[in-house]
Design an enzyme around this catalytic site. Structure first.
Site, PDB file in Angstrom:
ATOM      1  N   PRO A 121       0.851  -1.197  -0.121  1.00 21.69           N
ATOM      2  CA  PRO A 121      -0.002   0.042   0.095  1.00 21.69           C
ATOM      3  C   PRO A 121       0.732   1.331  -0.014  1.00 21.69           C
ATOM      4  O   PRO A 121       0.169   2.348  -0.217  1.00 21.69           O
ATOM      5  CB  PRO A 121      -0.792  -0.171   1.326  1.00 21.69           C
ATOM      6  CG  PRO A 121      -0.014  -0.942   2.272  1.00 21.69           C
ATOM      7  CD  PRO A 121       0.787  -1.954   1.420  1.00 21.69           C
ATOM      8  N   HIS A 122       2.089   1.265   0.352  1.00 21.74           N
ATOM      9  CA  HIS A 122       2.993   2.617   0.511  1.00 21.74           C
ATOM     10  C   HIS A 122       4.222   2.347  -0.041  1.00 21.74           C
ATOM     11  O   HIS A 122       5.107   1.819   0.603  1.00 21.74           O
ATOM     12  CB  HIS A 122       2.756   2.958   2.029  1.00 21.74           C
ATOM     13  CG  HIS A 122       1.584   3.182   2.832  1.00 21.74           C
ATOM     14  ND1 HIS A 122       0.424   3.859   2.198  1.00 21.74           N
ATOM     15  CD2 HIS A 122       0.886   2.209   3.438  1.00 21.74           C
ATOM     16  CE1 HIS A 122      -0.496   3.687   3.095  1.00 21.74           C
ATOM     17  NE2 HIS A 122      -0.212   2.698   3.695  1.00 21.74           N
ATOM     18  N   TYR A 123       4.345   2.902  -1.228  1.00 19.33           N
ATOM     19  CA  TYR A 123       6.079   3.055  -1.479  1.00 19.33           C
ATOM     20  C   TYR A 123       6.701   1.707  -1.729  1.00 19.33           C
ATOM     21  O   TYR A 123       7.792   1.597  -1.239  1.00 19.33           O
ATOM     22  CB  TYR A 123       6.749   4.162  -0.765  1.00 19.33           C
ATOM     23  CG  TYR A 123       6.105   5.446  -0.419  1.00 19.33           C
ATOM     24  CD1 TYR A 123       6.091   6.504  -1.628  1.00 19.33           C
ATOM     25  CD2 TYR A 123       5.301   5.698   0.676  1.00 19.33           C
ATOM     26  CE1 TYR A 123       5.499   7.785  -1.455  1.00 19.33           C
ATOM     27  CE2 TYR A 123       4.754   6.935   0.676  1.00 19.33           C
ATOM     28  CZ  TYR A 123       4.860   7.854  -0.268  1.00 19.33           C
ATOM     29  OH  TYR A 123       4.403   9.130  -0.237  1.00 19.33           O
TER      30      TYR A 123
END
Length: 223
Positions: A121-123
């Protein structure tokens, strides 16, 4: 974790991916990595136009999926039902993404299979890898898919190394694995079901199912 020719079954619930037929006849899950591109293309050609949109060549997106306009998707790619592809996600192709997944802000995918309910979900960078049912990668965690010396990748089992013959192979992550924020899964990492990787870890081995990985010399078993 020891070498085991039933490793795919031990790590992954095949009932939670359209890729299940691809693994048939393969002893080790990473053996399917060179076959993902063609498999997606053939699978996509048979998908129902009533269930999937077909916005560009070799890209199929389930009508219930949510894809933000800023996301970039190259084919071949299949995105499953109710999956969310967020702002500036970069899907470079050869990506089979299951149902109820999250592909997040600035996450990059390339030559991957994500089973259902996977969250990146993030980077995150996930390349030449397989993520099992309900696997989750914390913010900034990545799979490193090429060795610095560019030699073929080995998997380091407790009973010896196993040559894969692949120059690009990131990780195989079993079902319900949690990878902590900022961790690096080095080429050839295998993580057994229901394991947790501590944040900021650097992993380069085969981790037993049900483990808590703190560092190479400190791996605990879940009670």
């Amino acid at each position: 974790m020891k070498k085991n020719e039933a490793l795919s079954v031990l790590l992954l619930d095949m009932g939670h991916s359209q890729a299940a037929p691809l693994f048939e006849g393969h002893a080790y899950p990473w053996e399917v990595l060179p076959l993902i591109n063609r498999f997606i293309t053939e699978l996509g050609a048979g998908l129902s136009c009533e269930e999937y949109d077909h916005p560009k060549e070799n890209v199929w997106i389930h009508k219930t999926a949510k894809v933000l306009p800023s996301a970039y998707i190259d084919g071949p790619c299949i995105i499953g039902a109710r999956t969310e592809v967020r702002h500036c996600a970069f899907i470079r192709g050869s990506a089979l993404i299951g149902e109820d997944c999250v592909v997040g802000n600035s996450t990059e995918l390339k030559n991957v299979i994500l089973f259902d309910h996977v969250q990146v979900p993030h980077y995150n960078y996930v390349g030449d890898s397989i993520l099992g049912y309900y696997a989750h990668m914390g913010a900034g965690s990545i799979t490193s898919n090429v060795k610095s010396d560019k030699k073929p990748v080995k998997v380091h089992f407790e009973d010896g190394d196993l040559e894969t013959g692949l120059k690009k192979f990131g990780a195989v992550i079993g079902d319900h694995v949690e990878v902590g924020c900022g961790s690096v899964l080095n080429p050839g990492t295998v993580v057994g079901r229901e394991s947790s990787i501590y944040p900021l870890s650097s992993v380069r081995c085969a981790v037993d199912p049900g483990s808590i990985y703190k560092n190479a010399s400190e791996i605990a078993r879940r009670l």
